[in-house]
Scaffold this motif. Structure first.
Motif, short mmCIF file in Angstrom:
data_model
loop_
_atom_site.label_atom_id
_atom_site.label_comp_id
_atom_site.label_asym_id
_atom_site.label_seq_id
_atom_site.Cartn_x
_atom_site.Cartn_y
_atom_site.Cartn_z
N GLU A 42 0.87 -1.17 0.00
CA GLU A 42 0.00 0.00 0.00
C GLU A 42 0.91 1.23 0.00
N SER A 43 0.61 2.20 -0.83
CA SER A 43 1.41 3.43 -0.84
C SER A 43 1.08 4.25 0.41
N LEU A 44 1.97 5.16 0.77
CA LEU A 44 1.71 6.05 1.90
C LEU A 44 0.45 6.88 1.66
N GLU A 45 0.26 7.33 0.42
CA GLU A 45 -0.93 8.10 0.08
C GLU A 45 -2.21 7.29 0.29
N GLU A 46 -2.18 6.04 -0.15
CA GLU A 46 -3.34 5.17 0.06
C GLU A 46 -3.57 4.92 1.55
N ALA A 47 -2.48 4.75 2.29
CA ALA A 47 -2.58 4.48 3.72
C ALA A 47 -3.21 5.65 4.47
N VAL A 48 -2.79 6.87 4.17
CA VAL A 48 -3.34 8.02 4.91
C VAL A 48 -4.82 8.21 4.60
N VAL A 49 -5.23 8.03 3.37
CA VAL A 49 -6.65 8.16 3.01
C VAL A 49 -7.47 7.08 3.71
N ARG A 50 -7.00 5.84 3.70
CA ARG A 50 -7.71 4.74 4.35
C ARG A 50 -7.79 4.95 5.86
N GLU A 51 -6.68 5.28 6.48
CA GLU A 51 -6.64 5.43 7.93
C GLU A 51 -7.52 6.58 8.41
N VAL A 52 -7.52 7.70 7.69
CA VAL A 52 -8.37 8.82 8.08
C VAL A 52 -9.84 8.42 8.02
N LEU A 53 -10.23 7.73 6.97
CA LEU A 53 -11.62 7.26 6.85
C LEU A 53 -11.97 6.32 8.00
N GLU A 54 -11.08 5.38 8.32
CA GLU A 54 -11.33 4.43 9.41
C GLU A 54 -11.49 5.13 10.76
N GLU A 55 -10.64 6.13 11.05
CA GLU A 55 -10.62 6.75 12.37
C GLU A 55 -11.58 7.91 12.54
N THR A 56 -11.85 8.64 11.45
CA THR A 56 -12.68 9.85 11.57
C THR A 56 -14.01 9.76 10.84
N GLY A 57 -14.10 8.88 9.85
CA GLY A 57 -15.32 8.79 9.04
C GLY A 57 -15.34 9.75 7.87
N TYR A 58 -14.25 10.50 7.64
CA TYR A 58 -14.19 11.46 6.54
C TYR A 58 -13.32 10.95 5.40
N LYS A 59 -13.80 11.18 4.16
CA LYS A 59 -12.98 10.94 2.97
C LYS A 59 -12.15 12.20 2.75
N VAL A 60 -10.86 11.99 2.46
CA VAL A 60 -9.95 13.12 2.27
C VAL A 60 -9.19 13.02 0.96
N GLU A 61 -8.66 14.17 0.56
CA GLU A 61 -7.78 14.26 -0.61
C GLU A 61 -6.45 14.85 -0.15
N ILE A 62 -5.38 14.33 -0.68
CA ILE A 62 -4.05 14.80 -0.30
C ILE A 62 -3.73 16.11 -1.01
N ILE A 63 -3.23 17.06 -0.22
CA ILE A 63 -2.75 18.32 -0.76
C ILE A 63 -1.25 18.22 -1.01
N ARG A 64 -0.51 17.80 0.04
CA ARG A 64 0.94 17.67 -0.11
C ARG A 64 1.53 16.93 1.09
N PHE A 65 2.77 16.50 0.91
CA PHE A 65 3.55 15.92 2.00
C PHE A 65 4.08 17.07 2.85
N ALA A 66 3.98 16.95 4.19
CA ALA A 66 4.35 18.07 5.07
C ALA A 66 5.59 17.80 5.92
N GLY A 67 5.82 16.54 6.29
CA GLY A 67 6.96 16.31 7.16
C GLY A 67 7.11 14.87 7.60
N ILE A 68 8.15 14.65 8.36
CA ILE A 68 8.45 13.31 8.85
C ILE A 68 8.98 13.40 10.28
N ALA A 69 8.62 12.42 11.09
CA ALA A 69 9.08 12.36 12.48
C ALA A 69 9.35 10.90 12.82
#
Length: 155
Positions: A42-69
């Protein structure tokens, strides 16, 4: 094992949606960005969209990569008990709502109580995990270039 996680700063009407969490045992409140572990193939982009939907119930679109920790637990008992979570690299994305219609969250994050909307200023004044995010939400949103937030060692 090093866990690759995709996290989101969700923007809508000059606010951000973040997860309010309760520390088991101490009942102390902390905040976390929605998102979670990347699945194999799974790509990171696919992962963030899936995880946000699972945890918040919202469908999202990626604007940009912001950082790493990065965070690393040094306690051997934690490392043994939570092998897959004791070393994480968090890839943080700025996203926006693809639709304002919200579905029931399918799988909330560990210790997550609810998802709450906050202004950027409010978000900069709450305690985050990982701690490198504390006080940095508005900077990540307004900075055009991705930012390395560093590594923290957790005893």
């Amino acid at each position: 094992a090093i866990r690759s996680a995709a996290k989101a700063i969700i923007l809508h009407n000059n606010n951000v949606l973040i997860n309010k969490c309760m520390q088991i045992g101490t009942n102390s409140v902390y905040y976390d960005l929605p998102g979670g572990g990347q699945h194999q193939f799974e790509s990171l982009e696919e992962a963030v969209v899936r995880e946000v939907l699972e945890e918040t119930g919202y469908k999202v679109e990626i604007i940009r990569f912001a950082g790493i920790a990065e965070e690393i637990h040094t306690d051997e008992q934690i490392r043994k008990a939570y092998r897959d979570y004791s070393h994480r690299i968090l890839h943080i994305f700025i996203v926006c709502l693809a639709d304002t219609v919200r579905v029931l969250p399918a799988e909330t994050d560990f210790q997550q109580e609810e998802s709450v909307w906050m202004s950027l200023n409010e978000a900069d004044h709450v305690f985050f995990r990982p701690q490198q995010l504390t006080g940095k939400i508005s900077m990540l949103v307004t900075n055009d270039d991705p930012f390395y937030l560093g590594c923290t060692y957790i005893p």
